[in-house]
Design a protein around this motif. Structure first.
Motif, PDB file in Angstrom:
ATOM      1  N   GLN A   3       0.901  -0.981   0.083  1.00 55.20           N
ATOM      2  CA  GLN A   3       0.021   0.210  -0.146  1.00 55.20           C
ATOM      3  C   GLN A   3       0.886   1.139   0.217  1.00 55.20           C
ATOM      4  O   GLN A   3       1.822   1.130   1.025  1.00 55.20           O
ATOM      5  CB  GLN A   3      -1.100   0.076   1.257  1.00 55.20           C
ATOM      6  N   ASN A   4       0.597   2.091  -0.978  1.00 52.77           N
ATOM      7  CA  ASN A   4       1.658   3.425  -0.882  1.00 52.77           C
ATOM      8  C   ASN A   4       0.875   4.260   0.230  1.00 52.77           C
ATOM      9  O   ASN A   4       0.054   4.322   0.459  1.00 52.77           O
ATOM     10  CB  ASN A   4       1.253   4.245  -2.220  1.00 52.77           C
ATOM     11  N   TRP A   5       2.200   4.886   0.717  1.00 50.78           N
ATOM     12  CA  TRP A   5       1.974   5.654   1.872  1.00 50.78           C
ATOM     13  C   TRP A   5       2.262   7.311   1.548  1.00 50.78           C
ATOM     14  O   TRP A   5       3.011   7.559   0.528  1.00 50.78           O
ATOM     15  CB  TRP A   5       2.854   5.403   3.163  1.00 50.78           C
ATOM     16  N   HIS A   6       1.687   8.333   2.316  1.00 56.93           N
ATOM     17  CA  HIS A   6       2.277   9.472   2.207  1.00 56.93           C
ATOM     18  C   HIS A   6       3.332   9.695   3.060  1.00 56.93           C
ATOM     19  O   HIS A   6       3.229  10.279   4.275  1.00 56.93           O
ATOM     20  CB  HIS A   6       0.998  10.402   2.582  1.00 56.93           C
ATOM     21  N   HIS A   7       4.472   9.393   2.448  1.00 59.12           N
ATOM     22  CA  HIS A   7       5.634   9.483   3.497  1.00 59.12           C
ATOM     23  C   HIS A   7       6.148  10.805   3.914  1.00 59.12           C
ATOM     24  O   HIS A   7       6.518  10.762   5.127  1.00 59.12           O
ATOM     25  CB  HIS A   7       7.034   9.037   2.454  1.00 59.12           C
ATOM     26  N   LEU A   8       5.666  11.843   3.098  1.00 56.43           N
ATOM     27  CA  LEU A   8       6.025  13.047   3.715  1.00 56.43           C
ATOM     28  C   LEU A   8       5.225  13.526   4.889  1.00 56.43           C
ATOM     29  O   LEU A   8       5.497  14.724   5.756  1.00 56.43           O
ATOM     30  CB  LEU A   8       5.904  14.233   2.453  1.00 56.43           C
ATOM     31  N   ARG A   9       4.133  12.769   5.259  1.00 54.66           N
ATOM     32  CA  ARG A   9       3.240  13.125   6.552  1.00 54.66           C
ATOM     33  C   ARG A   9       3.775  12.224   7.786  1.00 54.66           C
ATOM     34  O   ARG A   9       2.920  12.394   8.680  1.00 54.66           O
ATOM     35  CB  ARG A   9       1.820  12.887   6.108  1.00 54.66           C
ATOM     36  N   LEU A  10       4.739  11.565   7.524  1.00 56.10           N
ATOM     37  CA  LEU A  10       5.091  10.683   8.400  1.00 56.10           C
ATOM     38  C   LEU A  10       5.523  11.482  10.005  1.00 56.10           C
ATOM     39  O   LEU A  10       5.078  10.967  11.259  1.00 56.10           O
ATOM     40  CB  LEU A  10       6.153   9.459   8.148  1.00 56.10           C
ATOM     41  N   LEU A  11       6.443  12.060   9.689  1.00 55.36           N
ATOM     42  CA  LEU A  11       7.161  12.869  10.850  1.00 55.36           C
ATOM     43  C   LEU A  11       5.964  13.626  11.431  1.00 55.36           C
ATOM     44  O   LEU A  11       6.126  13.464  12.956  1.00 55.36           O
ATOM     45  CB  LEU A  11       8.328  13.808  10.217  1.00 55.36           C
ATOM     46  N   PRO A  12       5.292  14.349  11.099  1.00 59.82           N
ATOM     47  CA  PRO A  12       4.027  14.985  12.020  1.00 59.82           C
ATOM     48  C   PRO A  12       3.140  14.303  12.468  1.00 59.82           C
ATOM     49  O   PRO A  12       2.696  14.262  13.581  1.00 59.82           O
ATOM     50  CB  PRO A  12       3.507  16.214  10.751  1.00 59.82           C
ATOM     51  N   THR A  13       3.063  13.175  11.817  1.00 58.87           N
ATOM     52  CA  THR A  13       1.997  12.093  12.170  1.00 58.87           C
ATOM     53  C   THR A  13       2.654  11.597  13.654  1.00 58.87           C
ATOM     54  O   THR A  13       1.944  11.333  14.676  1.00 58.87           O
ATOM     55  CB  THR A  13       1.894  10.918  11.375  1.00 58.87           C
ATOM     56  N   PHE A  14       3.980  11.199  13.594  1.00 54.99           N
ATOM     57  CA  PHE A  14       4.731  10.912  15.001  1.00 54.99           C
ATOM     58  C   PHE A  14       5.050  12.137  16.064  1.00 54.99           C
ATOM     59  O   PHE A  14       5.657  11.907  16.655  1.00 54.99           O
ATOM     60  CB  PHE A  14       5.796  10.324  14.494  1.00 54.99           C
ATOM     61  N   GLY A  15       4.523  13.303  15.711  1.00 60.91           N
ATOM     62  CA  GLY A  15       4.681  14.442  16.714  1.00 60.91           C
ATOM     63  C   GLY A  15       5.682  15.284  16.391  1.00 60.91           C
ATOM     64  O   GLY A  15       6.264  16.122  17.370  1.00 60.91           O
ATOM     65  N   ALA A  16       6.388  15.158  15.205  1.00 59.81           N
ATOM     66  CA  ALA A  16       7.567  16.084  14.848  1.00 59.81           C
ATOM     67  C   ALA A  16       7.220  17.500  14.705  1.00 59.81           C
ATOM     68  O   ALA A  16       5.987  17.763  14.076  1.00 59.81           O
ATOM     69  CB  ALA A  16       8.305  15.434  13.880  1.00 59.81           C
ATOM     70  N   THR A  17       7.731  18.421  15.460  1.00 60.44           N
ATOM     71  CA  THR A  17       7.363  19.783  15.000  1.00 60.44           C
ATOM     72  C   THR A  17       8.512  20.461  14.277  1.00 60.44           C
ATOM     73  O   THR A  17       8.228  21.627  13.530  1.00 60.44           O
ATOM     74  CB  THR A  17       6.954  20.618  16.311  1.00 60.44           C
ATOM     75  N   ASP A  18       9.879  20.152  14.770  1.00 63.04           N
ATOM     76  CA  ASP A  18      11.065  20.797  14.195  1.00 63.04           C
ATOM     77  C   ASP A  18      11.526  19.762  13.139  1.00 63.04           C
ATOM     78  O   ASP A  18      12.383  18.808  13.477  1.00 63.04           O
ATOM     79  CB  ASP A  18      11.990  21.201  15.068  1.00 63.04           C
ATOM     80  N   TYR A  19      11.062  19.572  11.723  1.00 62.29           N
ATOM     81  CA  TYR A  19      11.516  18.659  10.782  1.00 62.29           C
ATOM     82  C   TYR A  19      11.555  19.249   9.356  1.00 62.29           C
ATOM     83  O   TYR A  19      11.291  20.260   9.138  1.00 62.29           O
ATOM     84  CB  TYR A  19      10.469  17.447  10.874  1.00 62.29           C
ATOM     85  N   GLU A  20      12.180  18.465   8.409  1.00 64.79           N
ATOM     86  CA  GLU A  20      11.910  18.782   7.159  1.00 64.79           C
ATOM     87  C   GLU A  20      11.494  17.460   6.413  1.00 64.79           C
ATOM     88  O   GLU A  20      12.058  16.302   6.662  1.00 64.79           O
ATOM     89  CB  GLU A  20      13.381  19.262   6.732  1.00 64.79           C
ATOM     90  N   ALA A  21      10.537  17.606   5.316  1.00 66.22           N
ATOM     91  CA  ALA A  21      10.245  16.449   4.675  1.00 66.22           C
ATOM     92  C   ALA A  21      10.019  17.213   3.107  1.00 66.22           C
ATOM     93  O   ALA A  21       9.315  17.886   2.958  1.00 66.22           O
ATOM     94  CB  ALA A  21       8.750  16.105   5.025  1.00 66.22           C
ATOM     95  N   VAL A  22      10.909  16.505   2.331  1.00 64.24           N
ATOM     96  CA  VAL A  22      10.677  16.752   0.756  1.00 64.24           C
ATOM     97  C   VAL A  22      10.749  15.640  -0.060  1.00 64.24           C
ATOM     98  O   VAL A  22      11.267  14.316   0.312  1.00 64.24           O
ATOM     99  CB  VAL A  22      11.984  17.629   0.608  1.00 64.24           C
ATOM    100  N   ARG A  23      10.478  15.793  -1.207  1.00 64.46           N
ATOM    101  CA  ARG A  23      10.368  14.668  -2.285  1.00 64.46           C
ATOM    102  C   ARG A  23      11.400  15.083  -3.273  1.00 64.46           C
ATOM    103  O   ARG A  23      11.217  16.412  -3.863  1.00 64.46           O
ATOM    104  CB  ARG A  23       9.120  14.377  -2.728  1.00 64.46           C
ATOM    105  N   VAL A  24      12.083  14.330  -4.020  1.00 65.91           N
ATOM    106  CA  VAL A  24      13.112  14.584  -5.053  1.00 65.91           C
ATOM    107  C   VAL A  24      12.887  13.492  -6.020  1.00 65.91           C
ATOM    108  O   VAL A  24      12.636  12.249  -5.573  1.00 65.91           O
ATOM    109  CB  VAL A  24      14.448  14.658  -4.707  1.00 65.91           C
TER     110      VAL A  24
END
Length: 563
Positions: free
Chosen positions: A491-512
Motif C-alpha cells: 500500500q502506498n503511503w504519504h511518506h512526507l506526512r510521517l514525521l508530523p504524524t509521529f509528533g515532530a514539530t521541527d523537521y524537514e520532509a521533501v520529495r526529489v
C-alpha cells in the motif's frame, strides 16, 4: 551507602562500560528493574515501540559503542525480540539481553502465570535463547548475582555476541555490596597462545616474502572485533592494495590511495574482480563468507595462499591455529612485516569510479546515478545505514569518505532492521559526537515493517536523515521472483506526512525525483547540517535497481530452483 540494589548494580556496571542507553519495553516482570535505571546518573531508558524494534536499536547502538543492553519481559516480550537478537548473533554484535522473569517463589510453585505456556515450565524460553547466545545466566542466588552480571557483560563485549541474563522480579531490589563496583570489569581480550602465534607469524611472513602481488581483503568482523585500526596500519605499512566486502564497507579508509574497491565475486566491477583474483597472496581480515557477501559464493581466488585472520583463530592456507585472535597477531605482524616486503613493488590499484556526468536538471533519478552521487553528499565521520534490498547493494558503488561507519545486515537480512538500527546508532552517535550524522537509506517496502520506531527518534529529539527510495514495492523480491505478483506489492503511503504524524514539530520532509532536485537539496549548506530530523522521499522507477542487485537476484533465483 555500603549496599545498593542488584538492579542498580547492573546499571552502574553498564555505565562503567559506557553503555548509557537501555533499549526495550516495560512489562510487569521487569518494572522493578526499570525503576533502578533512574537511580544511575547519565543513564536513559529509550522506551521503544515494540521489542523487535528495540532489539534492532540495540544492535545499531552496539555497532558504534561495542556493547548494548536490551531489556524485555518474560515470554511475550523476549520472544518478540528474538529475531533481532538472532541477527546480532549471526553478525557478531554484542547485545546483552536482560529478561525480567517471574519471582523465584512463583517458579518454585509452578504457578499458572500469564505469559507462560500454562505447563509450569519457566525455563523454556531461556532454553530457546541458549541456542542464539554466547552464554546465558539465570540468576537464582543473590550471593553470586554480581559476579554473574559481570561475567555476562564481559562476555558480551569480548565475544561480540548476544548474552542472555534472566533476573527474577523479586531479586532485583535486594541489596548487594556496593564496594564490588570499585573493581572494574576486565574487558581485555584473552592473550594469544605465544607459541602458536609465533608459528602463525613465521608462516605468514614466509608467504609475504614470496608474494609478488599480495592484497588485503577486509570483511565484517574486522570492524565488529575492533581491528579497523590494525587494518589501516597494515595497509600503510605494506602498501598492498586493500579491498573490502559489502559487509566490510567502512573497515578501511576508502579515500586511501591503496584502496581498490568492493569485492563481491562475480558481482564485482571487472577491474576489482581481476585485481583480487590475480593476487598470489590474500590477507583476509574477519571474513564472513555468506551468499550476499560473496556474490552467491562466486569467489574465484587464483591462489591457495590465503591467510584468514579471525577473532579467535587464524587459518594459514589449510592449517587452522586456534587461540590466535586477529587483533594481537596483526599488531605483531605490522611491526615485523617491513623486513619481509623489501622486494615488493606496489601494483596499481583499480581506477576510482568516475563521477556522474552532468545531466539536464529534469533527468529522472536512477539507481545507478543515485548511488554514485551519494558519495558527494557524505562526509567524514558519517554513519551510513543501508537496508536489505536496493540500498544494501547500491551502497557498494558509493565511495565513502574516510572514517565513515557503514551499518547493514547482509548476512541475517531481516527486512526493516535499519529503522530500529538507525535509532540505536543515532543515540550512540549523540553520546560520541553531537555533530555526527546518521544517514538511513530504506526502501518504501521495508519501512512499512518497522516505521513506528521513527516515533522514538522524534521523542528523543534525534536528527537522522531518513532517505526513502520509493520504487513502489519489494523490488528485491520482484527481481528474484514474481515481478508482477500481488504478494510483492504494498500500500502506498504519504511518506512526507510521517514525521508530523509521529509528533515532530521541527523537521524537514521533501520529495526529489530528478537529478537537479537531488543536487539542489544535497548541496544546500543548511541541509547538510544535522540540525533537525529529515525525511527525503526519493522517487524511482519500479524495476530500476543497481546492476549488482539484478545479477544477485538472478543467482539467488537459480539457487532457490536447484533440486
Amino acid at each position: 551507602m555500603s549496599s545498593i540494589t542488584l538492579g542498580r548494580y547492573l546499571f552502574e556496571r553498564l555505565r562503567q562500560v559506557e553503555c548509557f542507553t537501555i533499549f526495550g519495553l516495560p512489562g510487569d516482570f521487569n518494572l522493578r528493574l526499570l525503576d533502578e535505571i533512574y537511580e544511575v546518573e547519565g543513564m536513559r531508558w529509550a522506551g521503544n515501540t515494540n521489542e523487535l524494534n528495540a532489539a534492532y536499536a540495540a544492535d545499531g547502538y552496539a555497532r558504534l559503542k561495542g556493547i548494548a543492553c536490551l531489556i524485555t519481559t518474560f515470554g511475550v516480550g523476549e520472544l518478540s525480540a528474538l529475531n533481532g537478537v538472532v541477527g546480532s548473533y549471526a553478525e557478531h554484535v554484542g547485545v546483552l539481553h536482560v529478561v525480567g522473569v517471574p519471582s523465584l517463589a512463583s517458579q518454585a510453585k509452578q504457578q499458572l502465570l500469564h505469559h507462560t505456556l500454562g505447563d509450569g515450565d519457566f525455563a523454556v524460553f531461556h532454553r530457546m535463547s541458549a541456542n542464539i547466545s554466547q552464554t546465558t545466566a539465570m540468576v537464582t542466588d543473590l550471593a553470586t548475582a554480581p559476579q554473574e552480571i559481570d561475567r555476562c557483560i564481559r562476555t558480551t563485549y569480548v565475544t561480540q555476541r548476544p548474552v542472555y541474563l534472566g533476573l527474577p522480579a523479586n531479586i532485583v531490589n535486594q541489596m548487594v555490596d556496593r564496594r564490588l563496583l570499585d573493581t572494574p570489569i576486565d574487558l581485555s581480550l584473552e592473550p594469544n597462545d605465544e607459541d602458536t602465534e609465533e608459528e602463525v607469524l613465521t608462516q605468514v611472513l614466509a608467504l609475504v616474502q614470496k608474494a609478488q602481488n599480495p592484497i588485503i581483503l577486509a570483511d565484517a568482523c574486522c570492524s565488529r572485533h575492533d581491528a579497523k585500526k590494525e587494518a589501516w596500519q597494515l595497509t600503510d605499512a605494506t602498501q598492498f592494495p586493500c579491498f573490502v566486502t559489502p559487509m566490510g564497507k567502512g573497515s578501511v579508509p576508502e579515500k586511501h590511495p591503496r584502496f581498490g574497491g568492493v569485492y563481491v565475486g562475480t558481482l564485482s566491477s571487472p577491474d576489482v574482480k581481476s585485481a583480487v583474483e590475480a593476487a598470489d597472496l590474500i590477507l583476509s581480515l574477519g571474513a564472513l563468507l555468506s551468499d550476499f557477501n560473496t556474490g552467491s559464493f562466486s569467489y574465484s581466488y587464483g591462489t591457495r595462499n590465503v591467510v584468514e585472520f579471525h577473532s579467535d583463530h587464524t587459518k594459514v592456507r589449510n592449517a587452522i591455529f586456534p587461540r590466535v585472535g586477529m587483533k594481537f597477531v596483526l599488531q605483531k605482524l605490522i611491526q615485523r612485516i617491513p623486513a619481509a616486503i623489501q622486494h615488493y613493488s606496489p601494483r596499481p590499484v583499480p581506477t576510482r569510479p568516475a563521477r556522474n556526468a552532468p545531466t539536464p536538471r529534469d533527468t529522472p533519478l536512477t539507481q545507478e546515478w543515485l548511488w554514485t552521487q551519494i558519495g558527494e553528499f557524505l562526509r567524514e565521520g558519517d554513519v551510513v545505514v543501508t537496508e536489505t534490498g536496493t540500498s544494501a547493494f547500491g551502497i557498494n558503488q558509493t565511495r565513502f569518505p574516510n572514517n565513515t561507519y557503514g551499518i547493514s545486515q547482509v548476512l541475517w537480512g531481516s527486512i526493516g532492521f535499519t529503522t530500529g538500527a538507525t535509532l540505536g546508532a543515532a543515540m550512540a552517535a549523540e553520546e560520541l559526537d553531537k555533530n555526527k550524522r546518521v544517514i538511513l537509506f530504506i526502501g518504501d517496502g521495508s519501512l512499512q515493517l518497522t516505521v513506528q520506531e521513527i516515533s522514538s527518534m522524534v521523542r528523543w529529539g534525534l536528527r537522522p536523515y531518513l532517505f526513502v527510495p520509493n520504487n513502489d514495492g519489494y523490488t528485491i523480491e520482484k527481481l528474484i521472483h514474481g515481478p508482477t505478483a500481488q504478494y510483492n506489492e504494498i500500500q502506498n503511503w504519504h511518506h512526507l506526512r510521517l514525521l508530523p504524524t509521529f509528533g515532530a514539530t521541527d523537521y524537514e520532509a521533501v520529495r526529489v525525483a530528478t537529478t537537479g532536485e537531488w543536487d539542489a537539496l544535497t548541496n544546500d549548506p543548511a541541509f547538510n547540517r544535522n540540525s533537525r530530523i529529515r525525511l527525503v522521499e526519493v522517487m524511482l522507477e519500479v524495476m530500476d535497481a543497481p546492476s549488482s542487485l539484478v545479477r544477485q537476484a538472478q543467482l539467488t533465483a537459480a539457487t532457490n530452483a536447484q533440486n
